[in-house]
Design an enzyme around this catalytic site. Sequence first.
Site, short mmCIF file in Angstrom:
data_model
loop_
_atom_site.label_atom_id
_atom_site.label_comp_id
_atom_site.label_asym_id
_atom_site.label_seq_id
_atom_site.Cartn_x
_atom_site.Cartn_y
_atom_site.Cartn_z
N GLU A 1 0.87 -1.18 0.00
CA GLU A 1 0.00 0.00 0.00
C GLU A 1 0.91 1.23 0.00
O GLU A 1 1.86 1.31 0.79
CB GLU A 1 -0.93 0.04 1.22
N ASP B 1 -12.23 0.68 1.34
CA ASP B 1 -11.34 0.83 2.49
C ASP B 1 -12.13 1.06 3.78
O ASP B 1 -13.29 1.49 3.72
CB ASP B 1 -10.45 2.06 2.24
N ASN C 1 -4.38 5.10 -2.46
CA ASN C 1 -5.58 5.67 -1.83
C ASN C 1 -6.16 6.78 -2.69
O ASN C 1 -5.44 7.64 -3.20
CB ASN C 1 -5.24 6.21 -0.45
N GLU D 1 -6.47 -4.87 7.80
CA GLU D 1 -5.39 -3.89 8.03
C GLU D 1 -5.20 -3.70 9.54
O GLU D 1 -6.07 -4.06 10.33
CB GLU D 1 -5.70 -2.56 7.35
N GLU E 1 -7.91 2.24 -3.50
CA GLU E 1 -8.65 2.09 -2.25
C GLU E 1 -9.50 3.33 -2.01
O GLU E 1 -8.99 4.44 -1.94
CB GLU E 1 -7.69 1.87 -1.08
P1 C2E Z 1 -5.68 4.10 5.52
O1 C2E Z 1 -5.89 4.06 4.05
O2 C2E Z 1 -6.64 3.37 6.38
O3 C2E Z 1 -4.19 3.60 5.73
C1 C2E Z 1 -3.78 2.83 6.82
C2 C2E Z 1 -3.19 3.68 7.92
O4 C2E Z 1 -2.94 2.85 9.05
C3 C2E Z 1 -1.84 4.28 7.55
O5 C2E Z 1 -1.73 5.52 8.23
C4 C2E Z 1 -0.85 3.27 8.13
O6 C2E Z 1 0.41 3.82 8.41
C5 C2E Z 1 -1.58 2.89 9.39
N1 C2E Z 1 -1.23 1.54 9.85
C6 C2E Z 1 -0.74 0.51 9.13
N2 C2E Z 1 -0.57 -0.59 9.89
C7 C2E Z 1 -0.96 -0.25 11.14
C8 C2E Z 1 -1.02 -0.95 12.40
O7 C2E Z 1 -0.68 -2.13 12.51
N3 C2E Z 1 -1.50 -0.25 13.46
C9 C2E Z 1 -1.89 1.05 13.37
N4 C2E Z 1 -2.34 1.65 14.47
N5 C2E Z 1 -1.85 1.74 12.21
C10 C2E Z 1 -1.40 1.11 11.11
P2 C2E Z 1 -1.21 6.82 7.47
O8 C2E Z 1 -0.11 6.48 6.53
O9 C2E Z 1 -0.96 7.88 8.49
O10 C2E Z 1 -2.47 7.22 6.59
C11 C2E Z 1 -3.65 7.68 7.19
C12 C2E Z 1 -4.75 7.82 6.18
O11 C2E Z 1 -4.48 8.86 5.24
C13 C2E Z 1 -4.94 6.58 5.31
O12 C2E Z 1 -5.66 5.62 6.05
C14 C2E Z 1 -5.70 7.15 4.13
O13 C2E Z 1 -7.07 7.27 4.43
C15 C2E Z 1 -5.11 8.54 4.02
N6 C2E Z 1 -4.13 8.57 2.92
C16 C2E Z 1 -2.87 8.11 2.90
N7 C2E Z 1 -2.30 8.31 1.69
C17 C2E Z 1 -3.24 8.89 0.92
C18 C2E Z 1 -3.29 9.34 -0.45
O14 C2E Z 1 -2.33 9.22 -1.23
N8 C2E Z 1 -4.46 9.90 -0.88
C19 C2E Z 1 -5.55 10.02 -0.05
N9 C2E Z 1 -6.66 10.58 -0.55
N10 C2E Z 1 -5.56 9.59 1.22
C20 C2E Z 1 -4.41 9.04 1.71
CA CA Z 2 -8.03 1.80 6.29
CA CA Z 3 -5.98 2.58 2.49
#
Ligand code: C2E
Ligand code: CA
Ligand code: CA
Length: 269
Positions: free
Chosen positions: A48, A167, A105, A224, A137
């Site tokens: 991802e 997602d 995403n 996830e 996603e």
């Molecule tokens: P998401 O799509 O639900 O991505 C998963 C989030 O959970 C990611 O946070 C990831 O670092 C975190 N995560 C992964 N494994 C674990 C785990 O075992 N435990 C916990 N507590 N967390 C875990 P991140 O990278 O801070 O991203 C947060 C959200 O930001 C993402 O949630 C997604 O909704 C959004 N996002 C990230 N990249 C993009 C993008 O390129 N475009 C858009 N529109 N949204 C994005």
């Molecule tokens: Ca998610």
């Molecule tokens: Ca995601």
Amino acid sequence: MIGAALGRGEREHRAVQAELSDALAAEAFIAHYQPKISLATGELVGFECLARWQANKRDLIAPDVFIGCAEQTGQIHELTRQVYRYALTWRPPDIGGKPLKYALNLSPLNLGDEDFPRWLFEECKAQGIAPSQVILEITETASLNNPLVLLENLTQFRIRGFELSIDDFGVGYSSMVQLARLPFSELKIDRMFVKSLATSEESMKIVSAVIGLGHSLGLNVVAEGVEGSQALELLYRAGCDQAQGYFIAKPMSHQAAALWQATCGRQDG
Ligand code: C2E
Ligand code: CA
Ligand code: CA
């Protein structure tokens, strides 16, 4: 400024817009990669790609801080393109002759950008990546409320060969009727349910039911937020297809992801 900007006045709005403009001009939006594994074989199936803002050499800003702002200012379209272009530039080695998948995403606002499916198709072509390697996603939100418009927009991706994933399943607005009607091929169980899997019988029941629902609709089911071996084992026993989470690996730079793949991801010789 950026963190405090949501919902503020016109002056703050313009300041955030300017800050994002500078970051876009500097190509400061990049991606980190988190491995996704098959629960049946333990093999790496893809990554991802998660947006990061490289504010300077040392500081990385998390997407929760800037995605909402970019959506408010309308800069989400340019930002998404920048993140995707970066994400698709790294080419992880194939596993067992099978190319790895990129999960990207998508903001619900990107669905309003009519040119985006064509742009992504051309981008993949330029990078030598098959659209079937790309899974988009989409978080289930209120914007998924207009199924007809949504169907038209999502179809633009499907006809070009991209896969679609729903997602954060379980926390939002989706109904089974919508799921069955829309062209998704994957369902991601929200980490809220996965987190309490080992300690809550209720979560275990919900997760098992969601896996059953996903499979009955022919969807690939991904969990996830897997943070421990117990959750991984329970998901495997419940028949979940794929998993992702800190227990397997955290999101990493492409350099770290390449190293992780070489040492833990079982790749071809
Ligand atoms: P998401 O799509 O639900 O991505 C998963 C989030 O959970 C990611 O946070 C990831 O670092 C975190 N995560 C992964 N494994 C674990 C785990 O075992 N435990 C916990 N507590 N967390 C875990 P991140 O990278 O801070 O991203 C947060 C959200 O930001 C993402 O949630 C997604 O909704 C959004 N996002 C990230 N990249 C993009 C993008 O390129 N475009 C858009 N529109 N949204 C994005
Ligand atoms: Ca998610
Ligand atoms: Ca995601």
